[in-house]
Motif scaffolding. Sequence first.
Motif, PDB file in Angstrom:
ATOM      1  N   HIS A   1       1.062  -1.103  -0.037  1.00  0.00           N
ATOM      2  CA  HIS A   1      -0.125  -0.066  -0.065  1.00  0.00           C
ATOM      3  C   HIS A   1       0.892   1.086   0.048  1.00  0.00           C
TER       4      HIS A   1
ATOM      5  N   ASP B   1      -0.861  -0.821  -4.771  1.00  0.00           N
ATOM      6  CA  ASP B   1      -2.112  -0.059  -5.063  1.00  0.00           C
ATOM      7  C   ASP B   1      -2.309   1.358  -4.785  1.00  0.00           C
TER       8      ASP B   1
ATOM      9  N   PHE C   1      -2.121  -2.318  -9.312  1.00  0.00           N
ATOM     10  CA  PHE C   1      -3.479  -2.532  -9.187  1.00  0.00           C
ATOM     11  C   PHE C   1      -4.133  -1.123 -10.066  1.00  0.00           C
TER      12      PHE C   1
ATOM     13  N   SER D   1      -7.451   1.274  -8.478  1.00  0.00           N
ATOM     14  CA  SER D   1      -7.320   1.775  -6.895  1.00  0.00           C
ATOM     15  C   SER D   1      -8.148   2.962  -6.747  1.00  0.00           C
TER      16      SER D   1
ATOM     17  N   GLN E   1     -11.066  -1.909  -1.251  1.00  0.00           N
ATOM     18  CA  GLN E   1      -9.930  -2.171  -2.335  1.00  0.00           C
ATOM     19  C   GLN E   1      -9.102  -3.225  -2.099  1.00  0.00           C
TER      20      GLN E   1
ATOM     21  N   HIS F   1      -7.885  -5.841  -4.510  1.00  0.00           N
ATOM     22  CA  HIS F   1      -6.420  -5.858  -5.104  1.00  0.00           C
ATOM     23  C   HIS F   1      -6.061  -7.276  -4.695  1.00  0.00           C
TER      24      HIS F   1
END
Length: 564
Positions: free
Chosen positions: A223, A252, A275, A278, A324, A328
């Motif tokens: 992240h 992401d 990703f 996102s 999310q 993901h």
Amino acid sequence: MAYYHCLGMAMTFRECIRYYLTFFLTVWFILAIQLDLLAVEKDLANFEMNEAETPLGYLSARKLLFVRRNRRVNEAGQYGNLYGKIEEYPTAINSSEYKDGGQSRVYGPEAETSVGTRLVPSNVTARQASNLSTRANQKTTSSGFGRMENDRSSVKILNELLKQNTSTLHSKSTQSPKDLEIELEIKNMKKSVEEINNRQLIRNENIFGPVKNDTRILIVQVHKRLENLKYLVESLQQVKGIEESLVIFSHDFWDQTINDFVANITSFRVLQMFFPFSIQLHPKAFPGRDPRDCDRNVKGKRPRCSNSPWADSYGHYREEHLTQIKHHWLWKIYRVFEDLRISRYWDGWIIFLEEDHYVAPDILHVLNTLVLLRGSFCPHCRVICLGNYKPRIRPKLDVISTGDWVVTSQNLGYALDRSVWNSIKDCGEIFCTFDDYNWDWTLNRLVQACCFPKLTALSIDLTRVAHVGSCGTHVKERRCNVSLAVERAKASFHRYRHLLFPESFAVRTVLTKLPDFKKSNGGWGDLRDRLLCKAIVNGTASDETVQRLQFANSPKYFVTGKGR
């Protein structure tokens, strides 16, 4: 004949002329309307729609084509687009761009003196578009449609169309310089993400050689916690055999500092992927936060927000930063087994990690040992669990055991092969409709209700993966001290250093059983999340998929109803 008809009705000559003039004008007006409707239906036939897109595409096309009937002519006689920047409008049609038949554009729905141009699908040739535009202009000037100032039905359709437009697509005339800068930045990020995902560059192959059939693959979900990621990479650099492995970083969040850090890793092969759905790339529309969406805890039987029918099992609405994570997770496992050129035919084991993990130096040694033991000890085991949350103990020998894969307690450093992904894919309907925003709780449901035979795991007692995310999604400590958590993990691995790199294992014969999970945690009631999830599983997810879901976030556009 008309003369005798007038004499029979005792009309004067003037009354007779007025009667027949009114009659012929009425007939002409009715014919003009019918011809216009036939032209609209003919244009609808030109739109290419497959079965999956037909409901949304048909409704969108009818709205767009019927709104054009409400035309106005400005003082200069120029024509524009009555409903603003329609070329960026996220329709559900296959052809995502439109030609306006050569007409000039007027940006902004407040332009009262402009005239809506006739929309033409992008697959229509230039000559056909020109003919359509000419025919539309002739009708506007000859039939009187350009003066329909009080056509309430057309105005109503137009207002509804404008109301349904996504919040991110504003008129250029109303955007501030900051909004334009953010829009340009997002556009550049999307372009970079697409280029990197298509290129699939593997770094450091010039140092360690190309990826082979026996190369171990590890995938890390990232992240934006750079400090955690640095500690994870530090631990990976100490793993024996890591130089023979490939580590895939699945992001992401686009952050240049993080990207530069990953790009400068030289201790092992590195591949990055991003990703594409996102919330960072879609900040003001689904999958991000649409301003028209309901707040999580909005009250009332029928709240005035766009996704009001799609509350979860507890009456709450979606939180994009939570949904999310599940999207993901599903996208990365699909991509690594189905899409990446280097691994789409891979039959080996892949270790799944996250940015807030810290690994032991013998994690690859343990995986290789358990893969060998699996053939004789547990051939039906399809998951190898290298980490857990068990309390610290002082065993004399490391212990292995088998049983159902309890994903919520065995989600640290698990290794899967293609057969597990195939089982998840076959159960995609349950994965995408089970009302839980957690991917691991959702997998528990799959293991319990869909996967037959159940996913059996081979696990070890002494964890090789430590969770050091003191301030993650679910773990919240008073003070976020990542370095302190890492020091504890290092101390634990040092304390049990005599058990690292084992040559053999003690075996526990008692099988672990998956508890009965009947209730979900909610957070996954929104139909758009479910449809995007299904598209990812089926390999059909794209920008067009997201645009359709953005455009049709009003429940009435879905022929499937509330998605319950």
